[in-house]
Scaffold this motif. Structure first.
Motif, short mmCIF file in Angstrom:
data_model
loop_
_atom_site.label_atom_id
_atom_site.label_comp_id
_atom_site.label_asym_id
_atom_site.label_seq_id
_atom_site.Cartn_x
_atom_site.Cartn_y
_atom_site.Cartn_z
N CYS A 6 8.04 1.88 2.91
CA CYS A 6 7.85 1.01 4.08
C CYS A 6 6.82 1.64 4.96
O CYS A 6 6.23 2.69 4.47
N GLY A 7 6.49 0.91 6.18
CA GLY A 7 5.60 1.35 6.72
C GLY A 7 4.35 0.47 6.94
O GLY A 7 3.51 0.63 7.78
N GLY A 8 4.19 -0.20 6.01
CA GLY A 8 3.11 -1.28 6.27
C GLY A 8 2.79 -2.30 7.20
O GLY A 8 3.94 -2.36 8.01
N GLY A 9 1.88 -2.85 7.37
CA GLY A 9 1.75 -3.80 8.49
C GLY A 9 0.18 -4.37 8.75
O GLY A 9 -0.63 -4.15 7.81
N LEU A 10 0.18 -4.83 9.73
CA LEU A 10 -1.35 -5.37 10.09
C LEU A 10 -1.81 -4.34 11.06
O LEU A 10 -1.38 -4.27 12.20
N ARG A 18 1.32 4.92 8.84
CA ARG A 18 1.69 5.92 8.05
C ARG A 18 2.93 5.14 7.13
O ARG A 18 3.89 4.60 7.90
N LEU A 19 2.74 5.19 5.93
CA LEU A 19 3.56 4.92 4.90
C LEU A 19 4.55 5.79 4.68
O LEU A 19 4.19 7.14 4.47
N TRP A 115 9.02 3.37 -9.96
CA TRP A 115 8.06 2.77 -9.13
C TRP A 115 8.90 2.31 -7.77
O TRP A 115 10.07 1.71 -7.84
N GLY A 116 8.36 2.20 -6.54
CA GLY A 116 8.93 1.61 -5.40
C GLY A 116 8.37 0.06 -5.57
O GLY A 116 7.53 -0.28 -6.25
N GLN A 117 8.90 -0.64 -4.56
CA GLN A 117 8.62 -2.10 -4.76
C GLN A 117 7.15 -2.46 -3.82
O GLN A 117 6.82 -3.53 -3.89
N GLY A 118 6.76 -1.57 -3.24
CA GLY A 118 5.46 -1.90 -2.52
C GLY A 118 5.51 -2.22 -1.04
O GLY A 118 6.57 -2.96 -0.64
N THR A 119 4.64 -1.90 -0.17
CA THR A 119 4.52 -2.26 1.20
C THR A 119 3.06 -2.76 1.36
O THR A 119 2.15 -2.28 1.07
N LEU A 120 3.10 -3.78 1.92
CA LEU A 120 1.67 -4.60 2.26
C LEU A 120 0.99 -3.97 3.54
O LEU A 120 1.65 -3.74 4.78
N VAL A 121 -0.31 -3.48 3.21
CA VAL A 121 -0.93 -3.16 4.21
C VAL A 121 -2.29 -4.19 4.60
O VAL A 121 -3.06 -4.19 3.51
N THR A 122 -2.45 -4.55 5.61
CA THR A 122 -3.53 -5.52 5.90
C THR A 122 -4.35 -5.08 6.99
O THR A 122 -3.86 -4.69 8.27
N VAL A 123 -5.54 -4.58 6.78
CA VAL A 123 -6.60 -4.30 7.77
C VAL A 123 -7.64 -5.32 8.28
O VAL A 123 -8.19 -5.82 7.38
N SER A 124 -7.44 -5.78 9.35
CA SER A 124 -8.48 -6.70 9.94
C SER A 124 -9.95 -6.10 10.37
O SER A 124 -9.71 -5.09 10.88
N SER A 125 -10.76 -6.84 10.04
CA SER A 125 -12.17 -6.17 10.27
C SER A 125 -12.61 -6.98 11.63
O SER A 125 -12.13 -7.81 12.23
#
Length: 125
Positions: A6-10, A18-19, A115-125
């Motif tokens: 967990c901890g992903g986001g935009l 921090r994941l 393996w975990g399920q994954g968390t999405l990290v999105t970095v906007s430029s």
């Protein structure tokens, strides 16, 4: 057996996230833990790994100096502190566990048992 990331986001470029990865159902302190990422249209790849004791860490060159992997064996948790994020860091991030009752960690996905399920990290430029 469960690994939950967990901890992903935009976040904007230059920012931080921090994941966290929480483990249960196995002898956590006998496992090396790694973070992998999978960007859109690309294969999953190694990002960072940490030995079972936390005494050894390994990073892919593109994140050295920006990302820090750490673990708390008392809490069965692993963290990935990501600073100075770039647009190219955008991906789904997975944590994984490799039974490794000796020093070090592996970069090879085939070595990882859980393996975990994954968390999405999105970095906007």
């Amino acid at each position: 057996v469960q690994l939950q990331a967990c901890g992903g986001g935009l976040v904007q470029a230059g920012g931080s996230l921090r994941l966290s990865c929480t483990a249960s159902g196995f002898a956590f302190n006998s496992y090396a833990i790694a973070w992998f990422l999978q960007a859109p249209g690309r294969e999953r790849e190694f990002v960072a790994g940490i030995s079972r004791s936390g005494g050894s860490t390994d990073y892919v060159d593109s994140v050295k100096g920006r990302f820090t992997i750490s673990r708390d064996n008392a809490k069965n948790m692993v963290y990935l502190q990501m600073n100075m994020l770039k647009a190219e860091d955008t991906a789904v991030y997975f944590c994984a566990a490799d039974y490794r009752p000796y020093f070090g960690s592996s970069r090879a996905q085939k070595d990882y048992n859980y393996w975990g399920q994954g968390t999405l990290v999105t970095v906007s430029s």
